[in-house]
Design a protein around this motif. Structure first.
Motif, PDB file in Angstrom:
ATOM      1  N   ILE A 194       9.200   6.446   9.384  1.00 25.23           N
ATOM      2  CA  ILE A 194       8.098   6.750   8.464  1.00 25.23           C
ATOM      3  C   ILE A 194       7.315   7.983   8.894  1.00 25.23           C
ATOM      4  N   SER A 195       7.812   8.727   9.860  1.00 25.07           N
ATOM      5  CA  SER A 195       7.009   9.823  10.420  1.00 25.07           C
ATOM      6  C   SER A 195       6.701  10.932   9.416  1.00 25.07           C
ATOM      7  N   TYR A 196       7.582  11.152   8.445  1.00 22.17           N
ATOM      8  CA  TYR A 196       7.274  12.156   7.422  1.00 22.17           C
ATOM      9  C   TYR A 196       6.051  11.735   6.626  1.00 22.17           C
ATOM     10  N   SER A 197       5.984  10.458   6.254  1.00 19.98           N
ATOM     11  CA  SER A 197       4.809   9.973   5.533  1.00 19.98           C
ATOM     12  C   SER A 197       3.564   9.994   6.423  1.00 19.98           C
ATOM     13  N   ILE A 198       3.724   9.673   7.705  1.00 20.44           N
ATOM     14  CA  ILE A 198       2.592   9.774   8.632  1.00 20.44           C
ATOM     15  C   ILE A 198       2.042  11.188   8.616  1.00 20.44           C
ATOM     16  N   TYR A 199       2.943  12.128   8.728  1.00 24.68           N
ATOM     17  CA  TYR A 199       2.538  13.528   8.784  1.00 24.68           C
ATOM     18  C   TYR A 199       1.863  13.975   7.491  1.00 24.68           C
ATOM     19  N   MET A 200       2.396  13.565   6.359  1.00 24.85           N
ATOM     20  CA  MET A 200       1.896  14.067   5.087  1.00 24.85           C
ATOM     21  C   MET A 200       0.602  13.401   4.631  1.00 24.85           C
ATOM     22  N   TRP A 201       0.361  12.159   5.044  1.00 22.20           N
ATOM     23  CA  TRP A 201      -0.846  11.446   4.590  1.00 22.20           C
ATOM     24  C   TRP A 201      -2.029  11.587   5.540  1.00 22.20           C
ATOM     25  N   GLN A 202      -1.832  12.137   6.727  1.00 28.30           N
ATOM     26  CA  GLN A 202      -2.892  12.156   7.731  1.00 28.30           C
ATOM     27  C   GLN A 202      -4.167  12.837   7.243  1.00 28.30           C
TER      28      GLN A 202
ATOM     29  N   ALA B 163       1.700   4.964   5.427  1.00 30.70           N
ATOM     30  CA  ALA B 163       2.998   5.620   5.560  1.00 30.70           C
ATOM     31  C   ALA B 163       4.145   4.652   5.294  1.00 30.70           C
ATOM     32  N   SER B 164       3.987   3.411   5.698  1.00 31.28           N
ATOM     33  CA  SER B 164       5.032   2.415   5.475  1.00 31.28           C
ATOM     34  C   SER B 164       5.237   2.161   3.995  1.00 31.28           C
ATOM     35  N   VAL B 165       4.131   2.008   3.260  1.00 37.34           N
ATOM     36  CA  VAL B 165       4.223   1.818   1.808  1.00 37.34           C
ATOM     37  C   VAL B 165       4.800   3.064   1.147  1.00 37.34           C
ATOM     38  N   SER B 166       4.348   4.227   1.613  1.00 38.02           N
ATOM     39  CA  SER B 166       4.819   5.495   1.062  1.00 38.02           C
ATOM     40  C   SER B 166       6.326   5.663   1.250  1.00 38.02           C
ATOM     41  N   TYR B 167       6.815   5.224   2.395  1.00 41.17           N
ATOM     42  CA  TYR B 167       8.249   5.352   2.673  1.00 41.17           C
ATOM     43  C   TYR B 167       9.078   4.578   1.649  1.00 41.17           C
ATOM     44  N   TYR B 168       8.649   3.359   1.348  1.00 48.49           N
ATOM     45  CA  TYR B 168       9.411   2.521   0.420  1.00 48.49           C
ATOM     46  C   TYR B 168       9.237   2.937  -1.037  1.00 48.49           C
ATOM     47  N   LEU B 169       8.034   3.342  -1.401  1.00 48.66           N
ATOM     48  CA  LEU B 169       7.748   3.602  -2.814  1.00 48.66           C
ATOM     49  C   LEU B 169       7.983   5.045  -3.242  1.00 48.66           C
ATOM     50  N   ILE B 170       7.950   5.974  -2.290  1.00 49.19           N
ATOM     51  CA  ILE B 170       8.061   7.396  -2.658  1.00 49.19           C
ATOM     52  C   ILE B 170       9.266   8.063  -2.001  1.00 49.19           C
ATOM     53  N   GLU B 171       9.342   7.977  -0.680  1.00 54.88           N
ATOM     54  CA  GLU B 171      10.398   8.710   0.020  1.00 54.88           C
ATOM     55  C   GLU B 171      11.801   8.256  -0.374  1.00 54.88           C
ATOM     56  N   ARG B 172      12.055   6.968  -0.234  1.00 52.43           N
ATOM     57  CA  ARG B 172      13.410   6.472  -0.497  1.00 52.43           C
ATOM     58  C   ARG B 172      13.842   6.674  -1.947  1.00 52.43           C
ATOM     59  N   PRO B 173      13.012   6.311  -2.942  1.00 50.79           N
ATOM     60  CA  PRO B 173      13.436   6.561  -4.330  1.00 50.79           C
ATOM     61  C   PRO B 173      13.660   8.039  -4.619  1.00 50.79           C
ATOM     62  N   GLY B 174      12.779   8.897  -4.100  1.00 45.45           N
ATOM     63  CA  GLY B 174      12.934  10.334  -4.328  1.00 45.45           C
ATOM     64  C   GLY B 174      14.205  10.868  -3.709  1.00 45.45           C
ATOM     65  N   GLN B 175      14.502  10.415  -2.504  1.00 44.70           N
ATOM     66  CA  GLN B 175      15.710  10.886  -1.825  1.00 44.70           C
ATOM     67  C   GLN B 175      16.961  10.436  -2.569  1.00 44.70           C
ATOM     68  N   LYS B 176      16.972   9.193  -3.032  1.00 43.97           N
ATOM     69  CA  LYS B 176      18.145   8.682  -3.750  1.00 43.97           C
ATOM     70  C   LYS B 176      18.352   9.418  -5.063  1.00 43.97           C
ATOM     71  N   LEU B 177      17.255   9.734  -5.758  1.00 40.50           N
ATOM     72  CA  LEU B 177      17.359  10.450  -7.029  1.00 40.50           C
ATOM     73  C   LEU B 177      18.013  11.817  -6.839  1.00 40.50           C
ATOM     74  N   PHE B 178      17.523  12.572  -5.893  1.00 32.81           N
ATOM     75  CA  PHE B 178      18.061  13.916  -5.686  1.00 32.81           C
ATOM     76  C   PHE B 178      19.442  13.879  -5.024  1.00 32.81           C
ATOM     77  N   ALA B 179      19.732  12.817  -4.266  1.00 33.50           N
ATOM     78  CA  ALA B 179      21.069  12.684  -3.698  1.00 33.50           C
ATOM     79  C   ALA B 179      22.105  12.504  -4.805  1.00 33.50           C
ATOM     80  N   ARG B 180      21.729  11.769  -5.848  1.00 35.75           N
ATOM     81  CA  ARG B 180      22.647  11.603  -6.985  1.00 35.75           C
ATOM     82  C   ARG B 180      22.855  12.931  -7.703  1.00 35.75           C
TER      83      ARG B 180
END
Length: 408
Positions: free
Chosen positions: A299-307, A371-388
């Motif tokens: 979750i470190s990306y979310s930690i960094y971005m929300w600080q 950051a933990s909530v952000s990882y599940y709700l924002i990071e993972r869905p966004g990454q999967k969308l662009f990966a497709r």
């Protein structure tokens, strides 16, 4: 890294853990609350850990993509993946800042006063488009804007494209030259270091002005570090001494480097650290191999971005409200400078020893929770969308790619 990497030991679990710890150290560096840890040189120079992210990014991107970027289709798919890894969370945090500023504007119409008027200074509306296109680390605006730490995300994205372009050009137009990629990378690295040394007004602490050049320096050093790691036998560092020695070197270097000329060596010091801990062969690596550190790395990306958002709205703003209600002065501007600017330019002084430490711990807990909530709700869905989206351009790439650099 691709999913195939997860079946191998060399998925760099220890480096993932260090990334999470580094993100928390950067957050502590930005927290403008006087406590027992605030005056420590190691914390006050925590801005240098951004260079650790850049070096690690170059190391892991090379591991993940170094031998797969050969055509324009490869480059396009790579760019889509990296954009999708960075941009969704970046834009959500940006919108959160805009919403908070809008709330300030509504409150201002009802008579509330603020340290800075709504939509002025770093939060001017005319800089929103610049942030949306990752343009905030080229000196186009002479100050940090909106989410201050996001300058490094901008720098990373464009560095990804430069690196990928070098590999594609070397594999196509310059294929006849054996060391074309190495030559181009060495030239860009030399140029970036020269520009920093000659023109950076704050030594290694470049952000809105020469942030892109700073990132190039660290990233390309990370690339060369992986190439060295690739040809080094694992038994070379199979002992406890290198890891403990590296840990001492990092603490001493960060504590002493400050913003002087020695700060220019940060990517080299962190490259040595990445090299040592990539082997995962010592006691420090074993101590760091646990579920808590694994999660912090994830979750470190979310930690960094929300600080910064949390510092502005859940630390500085409540303290300002308490000051207005009680009339008690809890902040000072004397001798204070902040990388975040705005209300964070004031140092919060609560007094005593226990309360400041408790507030610091609560800040870290809140940051990790968000950051933990952000990882599940924002990071993972966004990454999967662009990966497709990228999959249609790069059909042989894995379905998922592990985290790198600041972006986890």
């Amino acid at each position: 890294m691709g999913s195939s990497v997860e079946t191998k030991k060399a998925h760099f679990r220890t480096l993932d853990s260090w990334r999470g710890i580094a993100a928390l150290l950067v957050a502590l560096f930005h927290l403008n609350l006087y406590s027992a840890v605030y005056p420590l040189d190691f914390v006050r120079n925590g801005y240098l850990f951004v260079d650790f992210f850049f070096v690690l990014s170059g190391f892991v991107i090379t591991y993940s993509y170094g031998d797969r970027l050969k055509t324009l289709d490869d480059l396009c798919a790579f760019a889509i993946r990296r954009f999708g890894r960075l941009w969704p969370l970046h834009v959500v945090v940006l919108l959160a800042f805009v919403a908070a500023e809008g709330a300030k504007a509504v409150m201002a119409t009802r008579g509330a006063s603020f340290y800075l008027p709504p939509f002025t200074g770093t939060n001017s509306l005319d800089t929103v488009p610049l942030n949306l296109v990752f343009g905030q680390s080229f000196g186009l605006v002479q100050h940090l804007t909106w989410n201050p730490p996001s300058w490094s995300i901008c720098a990373e994205f464009w560095t990804y494209l430069v690196f990928a372009t070098v590999l594609v050009v070397s594999s196509t137009w310059l294929a006849r030259f054996r060391f074309a990629a190495l030559g181009l990378i060495a030239a860009i690295l030399a140029a970036s270091v020269s520009i920093l040394v000659l023109f950076s007004q704050h030594r290694m602490d470049a952000s809105y002005d020469l942030g892109f050049v700073r990132c190039l320096y660290g990233f390309l050093v990370g690339h060369l570090t992986y190439r060295l790691f690739q040809v080094t036998p694992k038994a070379t560092l199979d002992s406890r001494l290198p890891e403990w020695a590296m840990l001492i070197v990092i603490v001493e270097y960060v504590s002493l480097a400050g913003r002087g000329e020695y700060s220019f060596f940060a990517p080299l010091v962190f490259a040595a650290a990445v090299f040592v801990f990539a082997f995962e062969a010592g006691p420090v690596s074993r101590l760091m191999s646990n579920k808590v550190n694994d999660w912090l790395g994830k979750i470190s990306y979310s930690i960094y971005m929300w600080q910064a958002f949390i510092i502005f709205n859940f630390v500085d703003r409540p303290v300002s409200i308490v000051e207005k209600i009680t009339g008690k002065v809890l902040t000072t501007t004397e001798g204070v400078s902040s990388a975040l600017g705005g209300e964070a330019g004031k140092l919060i002084v609560l007094g005593g020893h226990v309360l400041p430490i408790l507030v610091t711990l609560l800040f870290l807990v809140l940051l990790v929770a968000v950051a933990s909530v952000s990882y599940y709700l924002i990071e993972r869905p966004g990454q999967k969308l662009f990966a497709r989206l990228a999959q249609s351009r790069w059909r042989n790439s894995p379905a998922t790619v592990r985290s790198v650099g600041i972006a986890q």
